[in-house]
Design a protein around this motif. Structure first.
Motif, PDB file in Angstrom:
ATOM      1  N   GLY A  88       0.817  -1.216   0.000  1.00 12.06           N
ATOM      2  CA  GLY A  88       0.000   0.000   0.000  1.00 12.06           C
ATOM      3  C   GLY A  88       0.847   1.260   0.000  1.00 12.06           C
ATOM      4  O   GLY A  88       0.560   2.223  -0.717  1.00 12.06           O
ATOM      5  N   VAL A  89       1.908   1.261   0.785  1.00  4.08           N
ATOM      6  CA  VAL A  89       2.803   2.419   0.830  1.00  4.08           C
ATOM      7  C   VAL A  89       3.501   2.593  -0.519  1.00  4.08           C
ATOM      8  O   VAL A  89       3.663   3.716  -1.007  1.00  4.08           O
ATOM      9  N   ALA A  90       3.914   1.490  -1.139  1.00  6.03           N
ATOM     10  CA  ALA A  90       4.568   1.563  -2.448  1.00  6.03           C
ATOM     11  C   ALA A  90       3.616   2.120  -3.505  1.00  6.03           C
ATOM     12  O   ALA A  90       3.998   2.993  -4.303  1.00  6.03           O
ATOM     13  N   VAL A  91       2.379   1.662  -3.501  1.00  2.00           N
ATOM     14  CA  VAL A  91       1.388   2.161  -4.460  1.00  2.00           C
ATOM     15  C   VAL A  91       1.089   3.630  -4.200  1.00  2.00           C
ATOM     16  O   VAL A  91       1.011   4.438  -5.138  1.00  2.00           O
ATOM     17  N   PHE A  92       0.944   4.005  -2.936  1.00  2.00           N
ATOM     18  CA  PHE A  92       0.696   5.411  -2.577  1.00  2.00           C
ATOM     19  C   PHE A  92       1.838   6.300  -3.057  1.00  2.00           C
ATOM     20  O   PHE A  92       1.615   7.378  -3.612  1.00  2.00           O
ATOM     21  N   THR A  93       3.077   5.844  -2.851  1.00  2.00           N
ATOM     22  CA  THR A  93       4.243   6.629  -3.264  1.00  2.00           C
ATOM     23  C   THR A  93       4.285   6.780  -4.778  1.00  2.00           C
ATOM     24  O   THR A  93       4.517   7.881  -5.286  1.00  2.00           O
ATOM     25  N   ALA A  94       4.051   5.695  -5.501  1.00  2.00           N
ATOM     26  CA  ALA A  94       4.043   5.772  -6.964  1.00  2.00           C
ATOM     27  C   ALA A  94       2.895   6.651  -7.457  1.00  2.00           C
ATOM     28  O   ALA A  94       3.075   7.459  -8.374  1.00  2.00           O
ATOM     29  N   ALA A  95       1.732   6.515  -6.842  1.00  2.00           N
ATOM     30  CA  ALA A  95       0.578   7.313  -7.249  1.00  2.00           C
ATOM     31  C   ALA A  95       0.781   8.796  -6.932  1.00  2.00           C
ATOM     32  O   ALA A  95       0.202   9.654  -7.609  1.00  2.00           O
ATOM     33  N   SER A  96       1.604   9.101  -5.952  1.00  2.00           N
ATOM     34  CA  SER A  96       1.884  10.498  -5.621  1.00  2.00           C
ATOM     35  C   SER A  96       2.525  11.226  -6.799  1.00  2.00           C
ATOM     36  O   SER A  96       2.340  12.431  -6.965  1.00  2.00           O
ATOM     37  N   ALA A  97       3.282  10.491  -7.588  1.00  2.00           N
ATOM     38  CA  ALA A  97       3.909  11.096  -8.771  1.00  2.00           C
ATOM     39  C   ALA A  97       2.846  11.596  -9.743  1.00  2.00           C
ATOM     40  O   ALA A  97       3.078  12.561 -10.478  1.00  2.00           O
ATOM     41  N   LEU A  98       1.673  10.976  -9.740  1.00  2.00           N
ATOM     42  CA  LEU A  98       0.597  11.405 -10.645  1.00  2.00           C
ATOM     43  C   LEU A  98       0.069  12.788 -10.282  1.00  2.00           C
ATOM     44  O   LEU A  98      -0.423  13.512 -11.156  1.00  2.00           O
ATOM     45  N   ALA A  99       0.162  13.153  -9.011  1.00  2.00           N
ATOM     46  CA  ALA A  99      -0.299  14.490  -8.598  1.00  2.00           C
ATOM     47  C   ALA A  99       0.477  15.574  -9.325  1.00  2.00           C
ATOM     48  O   ALA A  99      -0.046  16.655  -9.588  1.00  2.00           O
ATOM     49  N   LEU A 100       1.718  15.279  -9.670  1.00  2.00           N
ATOM     50  CA  LEU A 100       2.559  16.262 -10.357  1.00  2.00           C
ATOM     51  C   LEU A 100       2.218  16.394 -11.833  1.00  2.00           C
ATOM     52  O   LEU A 100       2.743  17.253 -12.518  1.00  2.00           O
ATOM     53  N   ARG A 101       1.334  15.535 -12.319  1.00  2.00           N
ATOM     54  CA  ARG A 101       0.925  15.594 -13.718  1.00  2.00           C
ATOM     55  C   ARG A 101      -0.443  16.257 -13.886  1.00  2.00           C
ATOM     56  O   ARG A 101      -0.928  16.395 -14.998  1.00  2.00           O
ATOM     57  N   SER A 102      -1.035  16.691 -12.781  1.00  2.00           N
ATOM     58  CA  SER A 102      -2.340  17.363 -12.866  1.00  2.00           C
ATOM     59  C   SER A 102      -2.174  18.722 -13.542  1.00  2.00           C
ATOM     60  O   SER A 102      -1.082  19.292 -13.575  1.00  2.00           O
ATOM     61  N   ALA A 103      -3.258  19.242 -14.071  1.00  2.00           N
ATOM     62  CA  ALA A 103      -3.214  20.539 -14.763  1.00  2.00           C
ATOM     63  C   ALA A 103      -2.739  21.653 -13.835  1.00  2.00           C
ATOM     64  O   ALA A 103      -1.928  22.499 -14.220  1.00  2.00           O
ATOM     65  N   ARG A 104      -3.200  21.651 -12.607  1.00  2.00           N
ATOM     66  CA  ARG A 104      -2.805  22.692 -11.654  1.00  2.00           C
ATOM     67  C   ARG A 104      -1.312  22.617 -11.342  1.00  2.00           C
ATOM     68  O   ARG A 104      -0.622  23.631 -11.305  1.00  2.00           O
ATOM     69  N   ALA A 105      -0.794  21.416 -11.115  1.00  2.00           N
ATOM     70  CA  ALA A 105       0.639  21.256 -10.833  1.00  2.00           C
ATOM     71  C   ALA A 105       1.470  21.599 -12.070  1.00  2.00           C
ATOM     72  O   ALA A 105       2.530  22.211 -11.955  1.00  2.00           O
ATOM     73  N   ARG A 106       0.977  21.243 -13.239  1.00  2.00           N
ATOM     74  CA  ARG A 106       1.700  21.556 -14.470  1.00  2.00           C
ATOM     75  C   ARG A 106       1.816  23.070 -14.654  1.00  2.00           C
ATOM     76  O   ARG A 106       2.858  23.576 -15.079  1.00  2.00           O
ATOM     77  N   ARG A 107       0.761  23.793 -14.316  1.00  2.00           N
ATOM     78  CA  ARG A 107       0.833  25.263 -14.382  1.00  2.00           C
ATOM     79  C   ARG A 107       1.832  25.799 -13.361  1.00  2.00           C
ATOM     80  O   ARG A 107       2.613  26.700 -13.661  1.00  2.00           O
ATOM     81  N   TRP A 108       1.806  25.240 -12.149  1.00  2.00           N
ATOM     82  CA  TRP A 108       2.722  25.693 -11.103  1.00  2.00           C
ATOM     83  C   TRP A 108       4.185  25.538 -11.527  1.00  2.00           C
ATOM     84  O   TRP A 108       4.997  26.415 -11.324  1.00  2.00           O
ATOM     85  N   PHE A 109       4.494  24.390 -12.104  1.00  2.00           N
ATOM     86  CA  PHE A 109       5.873  24.104 -12.498  1.00  2.00           C
ATOM     87  C   PHE A 109       6.218  24.658 -13.882  1.00  2.00           C
ATOM     88  O   PHE A 109       7.333  24.467 -14.356  1.00  2.00           O
ATOM     89  N   GLY A 110       5.258  25.321 -14.547  1.00  2.00           N
ATOM     90  CA  GLY A 110       5.523  25.879 -15.866  1.00  2.00           C
ATOM     91  C   GLY A 110       5.744  24.810 -16.917  1.00  2.00           C
ATOM     92  O   GLY A 110       6.499  24.965 -17.858  1.00  2.00           O
ATOM     93  N   TRP A 111       5.046  23.713 -16.740  1.00  2.00           N
ATOM     94  CA  TRP A 111       5.216  22.528 -17.570  1.00  2.00           C
ATOM     95  C   TRP A 111       4.076  22.502 -18.576  1.00  2.00           C
ATOM     96  O   TRP A 111       2.952  22.142 -18.256  1.00  2.00           O
ATOM     97  N   HIS A 112       4.361  22.904 -19.813  1.00  2.00           N
ATOM     98  CA  HIS A 112       3.310  22.993 -20.828  1.00  2.00           C
ATOM     99  C   HIS A 112       3.463  21.886 -21.850  1.00  2.00           C
ATOM    100  O   HIS A 112       4.579  21.523 -22.220  1.00  2.00           O
ATOM    101  N   ASP A 113       2.322  21.399 -22.315  1.00  2.00           N
ATOM    102  CA  ASP A 113       2.344  20.387 -23.368  1.00  2.00           C
ATOM    103  C   ASP A 113       2.843  21.016 -24.654  1.00  2.00           C
ATOM    104  O   ASP A 113       2.457  22.111 -25.019  1.00  2.00           O
ATOM    105  N   ARG A 114       3.667  20.275 -25.372  1.00  2.00           N
ATOM    106  CA  ARG A 114       4.155  20.761 -26.661  1.00  2.00           C
ATOM    107  C   ARG A 114       3.049  20.766 -27.717  1.00  2.00           C
ATOM    108  O   ARG A 114       3.080  21.524 -28.655  1.00  2.00           O
ATOM    109  N   ASP A 115       2.066  19.882 -27.511  1.00  2.00           N
ATOM    110  CA  ASP A 115       0.975  19.776 -28.482  1.00  2.00           C
ATOM    111  C   ASP A 115      -0.067  20.844 -28.307  1.00  2.00           C
ATOM    112  O   ASP A 115      -0.892  21.085 -29.181  1.00  2.00           O
ATOM    113  N   ALA A 116      -0.058  21.529 -27.152  1.00  2.00           N
ATOM    114  CA  ALA A 116      -1.082  22.557 -26.900  1.00  2.00           C
ATOM    115  C   ALA A 116      -0.857  23.740 -27.822  1.00  2.00           C
ATOM    116  O   ALA A 116       0.266  24.162 -28.067  1.00  2.00           O
TER     117      ALA A 116
END
Length: 117
Positions: A88-116
């Protein structure tokens, strides 16, 4: 709301830090804590580093799971609860990486899609 979104990332890094402290690795503890500061760096590379660290952290939890299961079996003790918790801890840790791919986090980090457009 970004803080709420990034809470799993913070918790995962703190859990990894505690794991390393318990294991006696002060250097890895310091690294896990230093990674927390990357949440304030508004650059795409910071998000990539955090995601990579979280995925490596999930692998560390899986490695620890196998190591502790072997110790439990050698001692003749049950390991089911241990497996469930560490998996469970391993899955939680791996899934935490997905939070960084959310639209809000992508805006925070200045991470824009090249296709946009």
């Amino acid at each position: 709301m970004l803080a709420l979104l990034l809470t799993p990332v913070v918790l995962s890094l703190l859990l990894l830090g505690a794991h390393f402290l318990r294991d006696g690795s002060v250097v890895l503890l310091a690294l896990a804590l230093a990674l927390l500061s990357l949440l304030a760096v508004r650059r795409p590379w910071a998000a990539w580093v955090l995601q990579g660290a979280l995925l490596v952290g999930a692998l560390e939890w899986i490695r620890t799971l196998f190591e502790l299961v072997e110790l439990r079996r050698a001692a003749g003790q049950p390991a089911t609860r241990l497996v469930l918790i560490l998996a469970g801890v391993a899955v939680f840790t791996a899934a935490s990486a997905l939070a960084l791919r959310s639209a809000r986090a992508r805006r925070w980090f200045g991470w824009h899609d090249r296709d946009a457009a």
